[in-house]
Design an enzyme around this catalytic site. Structure first.
Site, mmCIF file in Angstrom:
data_model
loop_
_atom_site.group_PDB
_atom_site.id
_atom_site.type_symbol
_atom_site.label_atom_id
_atom_site.label_comp_id
_atom_site.label_asym_id
_atom_site.label_seq_id
_atom_site.Cartn_x
_atom_site.Cartn_y
_atom_site.Cartn_z
ATOM 1 N N LYS A 87 0.679 -1.125 0.008
ATOM 2 C CA LYS A 87 -0.047 0.106 0.104
ATOM 3 C C LYS A 87 0.877 1.245 0.027
ATOM 4 O O LYS A 87 1.701 1.581 0.964
ATOM 5 C CB LYS A 87 -1.071 -0.146 1.181
HETATM 6 O O1 G3P Z 1 -7.355 1.084 5.431
HETATM 7 C C1 G3P Z 1 -7.799 2.361 5.090
HETATM 8 C C2 G3P Z 1 -9.279 2.835 5.286
HETATM 9 O O2 G3P Z 1 -9.791 1.473 5.492
HETATM 10 C C3 G3P Z 1 -9.073 3.611 6.442
HETATM 11 O O3 G3P Z 1 -10.576 3.539 7.272
HETATM 12 O O4 G3P Z 1 -11.960 3.879 8.964
HETATM 13 O O5 G3P Z 1 -9.642 4.970 9.368
HETATM 14 O O6 G3P Z 1 -11.424 5.699 7.521
HETATM 15 P P1 G3P Z 1 -11.119 4.660 8.455
#
Ligand code: G3P
Length: 228
Positions: A87
């Protein structure tokens, strides 16, 4: 539409691969720090051990200088083997690193995608996946699913092979909207994955079938009759 689990929690990952048709796990630095483990590399190796060699494991780079990012990518893949995706947060440097990694044959997931332009540039740099953050857009009065739909349309128009791996979900409806918008993959936290399969009418329907059967046949299941 494929599902991945967005977590670094080992118990959740064990449960998820045992019960849900998930094709992999996505992690990020925040998810890993949440586990408070002393050795994040050993933790990532443990995730690979649980999910096996055939599921995808997406691991985010933490280095911020090109040479070190490339070295880190190489070391991650040496640790976790095939079906590992690196990533890379989108930025000019991220695009440059994405191109270098792709040319070396590594799979890259361009992450922290919040706009259509970022996704298209990432695809041109060679990313295998782009990860638009749906909830974070919805939270600022944007429309995450609309961004996914526009990315999907451009990829389709220009026959771009990069896939959408939508992330940052807070509701079941967001997941459905992303699927309708053409997002091929969704990475979902374990609680939301459980909510995706839950429905009160399903529960009452199943209880109704069981109650009707029991009234007629008591504890004897159909198997008992079949095997008599
Ligand atoms: O892995 C990246 C993404 O899923 C982040 O999610 O919940 O931190 O906005 P969040």
């Amino acid at each position: 539409m494929n599902f991945l689990m967005d977590t670094a929690n080992l118990d959740s990952i064990r449960y998820g691969v045992e019960y849900f048709p998930v094709i992999g796990v996505t992690t990020n630095p925040t998810l890993i720090t949440r586990e408070e483990v002393p050795d994040p590399a050993a933790h990532i190796a443990a995730i690979r051990e649980i999910i096996g060699p055939d599921r995808q494991l997406h691991v985010q780079l933490t280095e911020t200088e090109e040479e070190q990012m490339l070295a880190e990518a190489e070391a991650i893949v040496a640790l976790t083997g095939k079906n590992t995706y690196l990533k890379v947060p989108v930025s000019p440097l991220g695009l440059r690193v994405t191109r270098a990694l792709s040319e070396q044959g590594y799979g890259v997931t361009e992450t922290a995608i919040l706009s259509v332009g970022q996704a298209v540039l990432a695809s041109r740099a060679g990313a295998r996946y782009v990860a638009p953050y749906v909830s974070r857009l919805d939270n600022i009065n944007g429309r995450g699913a609309d961004v996914v739909a526009q990315i999907a349309e451009i990829f389709d128009t220009f026959d771009i092979g990069t896939e959408i791996l939508a992330a940052s979900f807070k509701t079941v409806q967001q997941i459905v909207d992303v699927g309708l918008a053409g997002g091929q993959n969704a990475t979902v936290n374990p609680d939301l994955l459980r909510q995706l399969v839950s429905h009160p009418l399903t529960d009452s329907g199943i209880a109704g079938f069981a109650g009707d059967w029991k009234r007629q046949y008591g504890e004897r299941t159909l198997l008992r009759f079949l095997k008599k």
